[in-house]
Design a protein around this motif. Sequence first.
Motif, short mmCIF file in Angstrom:
data_model
loop_
_atom_site.label_atom_id
_atom_site.label_comp_id
_atom_site.label_asym_id
_atom_site.label_seq_id
_atom_site.Cartn_x
_atom_site.Cartn_y
_atom_site.Cartn_z
N VAL A 159 0.75 -1.46 -0.15
CA VAL A 159 -0.47 0.31 -0.24
C VAL A 159 1.10 1.29 0.05
N LEU A 160 2.20 0.83 0.63
CA LEU A 160 2.99 2.59 0.96
C LEU A 160 3.73 2.25 0.41
N ASN A 161 4.53 1.13 -0.33
CA ASN A 161 5.52 1.35 -0.76
C ASN A 161 6.87 2.04 0.08
N THR A 162 6.43 1.36 1.49
CA THR A 162 7.71 2.17 2.19
C THR A 162 7.43 0.71 3.36
N LEU A 263 7.44 26.39 -4.13
CA LEU A 263 6.23 25.54 -3.13
C LEU A 263 6.82 24.64 -2.44
N PRO A 264 6.53 23.64 -1.75
CA PRO A 264 7.17 23.70 -0.62
C PRO A 264 6.84 20.98 -1.16
N VAL A 265 7.63 20.43 -2.15
CA VAL A 265 7.16 18.63 -2.13
C VAL A 265 8.04 18.00 -1.43
N PRO A 266 7.36 16.43 -1.39
CA PRO A 266 8.60 16.26 -1.06
C PRO A 266 10.02 15.60 -2.25
N ARG A 267 10.69 15.06 -1.55
CA ARG A 267 12.43 15.09 -2.33
C ARG A 267 12.68 13.97 -2.05
N ARG A 268 12.00 12.87 -1.49
CA ARG A 268 12.04 11.39 -0.94
C ARG A 268 11.65 10.62 -2.15
N PHE A 269 11.66 9.22 -2.26
CA PHE A 269 10.69 8.64 -3.47
C PHE A 269 11.75 7.00 -2.88
N LYS A 356 12.44 4.24 -10.75
CA LYS A 356 13.21 4.50 -9.45
C LYS A 356 12.62 5.36 -8.46
N ARG A 357 12.05 6.57 -8.99
CA ARG A 357 11.38 6.96 -8.50
C ARG A 357 9.22 6.73 -8.63
N ALA A 358 9.54 5.44 -8.12
CA ALA A 358 7.95 5.18 -8.53
C ALA A 358 6.61 6.17 -7.60
N THR A 359 6.70 5.78 -6.44
CA THR A 359 5.84 7.09 -5.27
C THR A 359 6.99 7.73 -4.70
N ILE A 360 6.45 8.72 -3.61
CA ILE A 360 7.07 9.31 -2.74
C ILE A 360 6.87 8.15 -1.51
N ARG A 361 8.00 8.12 -0.48
CA ARG A 361 8.50 7.44 0.63
C ARG A 361 7.87 8.19 1.37
N GLN A 362 6.91 7.42 2.06
CA GLN A 362 5.66 7.47 3.07
C GLN A 362 5.91 6.78 3.79
N ASP A 363 6.93 7.89 4.58
CA ASP A 363 7.24 7.34 6.37
C ASP A 363 6.50 8.12 7.27
N ASN A 377 -5.43 30.83 -11.06
CA ASN A 377 -6.32 29.50 -12.34
C ASN A 377 -5.58 28.50 -12.06
N LEU A 378 -4.37 28.64 -11.40
CA LEU A 378 -3.95 26.62 -11.45
C LEU A 378 -4.07 26.16 -10.45
N ALA A 379 -4.24 24.88 -10.40
CA ALA A 379 -4.53 23.87 -9.10
C ALA A 379 -3.43 22.64 -9.54
N LEU A 380 -2.96 21.46 -8.20
CA LEU A 380 -2.55 20.85 -7.97
C LEU A 380 -3.26 19.36 -8.51
N ALA A 381 -2.71 18.15 -9.24
CA ALA A 381 -3.70 17.48 -8.87
C ALA A 381 -2.11 16.05 -8.40
N GLY A 382 -2.39 14.83 -7.81
CA GLY A 382 -1.47 13.54 -8.04
C GLY A 382 -1.23 12.98 -6.69
N ASP A 383 -1.05 11.26 -7.02
CA ASP A 383 -1.59 10.18 -5.90
C ASP A 383 -0.86 10.55 -5.03
N TRP A 384 0.30 11.57 -5.04
CA TRP A 384 0.33 12.34 -3.71
C TRP A 384 0.65 13.32 -3.35
N LEU A 385 -0.48 13.95 -3.05
CA LEU A 385 -0.94 14.58 -2.44
C LEU A 385 -1.94 14.34 -1.47
N GLY A 386 -2.03 15.01 -0.23
CA GLY A 386 -3.06 14.30 0.50
C GLY A 386 -2.58 13.17 1.68
N ALA A 387 -3.36 12.66 2.67
CA ALA A 387 -2.88 12.36 3.24
C ALA A 387 -3.94 10.73 2.64
#
Length: 428
Positions: A159-162, A263-269, A356-363, A377-387
């Motif tokens: 589920v978490l790839n971690t 913007l703050p974004v995850p940097r580990r994968f 190599k960067r399949a998902t963010i590291r969900q630690d 007029n800009l929004a973000l989307a992606g499986d890495w957003l949210g909880a």
Amino acid sequence: MTAGRTHIVGAGIAGLSAALAITREGGEAVLYEAAPQPGGRCRTIRPERGFAHDNGTHVLFTANRHALNLLKTVGARDRWIEPERKGLPLYDTRTGRMRQIGLSPWSWLWRSHRPTGLGITDLARILRLAFSAQECPVASIIGDRPIMDSLIGPLTIAVLNTSPDVASAQRLGLALRRLMWPRASRLLVAGTGLGEDLVRPAVETLRVRGVPILAGQRLRHLVTSRDRVIGLSLTDRTVALSPDERVILALPPYEIGRLLPALPVPRRFEAILNVHFRLPGSESPRFIGITGARSQWLLARRDHVSVTISAADATLNENAADLASAIWHEIAPILSHIGIDASAARQPEARVVKEKRATIRQDATLLPQPPLRPLANLALAGDWLGALPATIESAVISGEEAAAVLERSPSAGMHAARHHSPRREDAA
């Protein structure tokens, strides 16, 4: 809808979901994709020579309501089937034995479906994990118990790839709470493949709705003025935006970090490794969990078998041929066990896919999260957003939320824009 066209950059599941949401009631959208075909990590690879196979093994649970609703929208719900109706087969390579376990706590009322070593104290630990009030690693709650090897460990990695030693208890807890509902934990796979049973139906639905999908178009940079995007600089064109047009960036975090560096974004994968073997497999798909080996999941289809290793950083530098050989020796006895002709001495044609960067590291640390609407007029989307865990379900949800957030008052974007100073360029 009174808004103008929405330009969606990224035609993975999040981008396709956003386009479907926008055009549901007659809205206008256009999709740009850097790769030769849409689908992102859910694409089917079709080489000129050899055999076709999915990029990786992706499954859904019946708890994934948003993903299943998307499948219904594009007419593909009946293409996803339940390969293991009697419970998930789990093969222990150390003993050579296979037993079926239930993924729902309700199924544990039957002894035959209980994970190995499950006891009363384990139920308390699982409940604590599912409703964890404070962030901590999964392993710190479960401890060195047999249930870690027989259920929680494989589920965490899937589920978490971690690794459970560092994986987020709260993210896994969100998934566990969804699986606790009756009939929510039925596992589904694409009957033919992700391309045929997910991506292509979505693309066909969008084309019927008049949505162009432009492949080979990488977004080089955004052209902004004040708090708005006024242009998109793509591979071979620059698209100027009118005042009523919007943008959705359905991209991985490293691309968002490149385009909007403040913007703050995850940097580990975390990596995922998939090995696909060409051989006569199973007329109907089989899905097998594996313990005691590097291989973790096996999906057998009619003409090939796919094996997944999640949290696979340790394997990335290994030679592909050596990896394929080692994994074949692990799975050959399993294939024989389920009636597929396989011998460790006769390895079939193999293809190794390393991400190599399949998902963010969900630690269990606080992951950086940007505002969903950093510009007016800009929004973000992606499986890495949210909880939620980074899965197909979260990708679908993020696409729908990006479409919804752009419908709100423009002031929402203006307030969010104060958190960074994006690159400004003269559109002229």
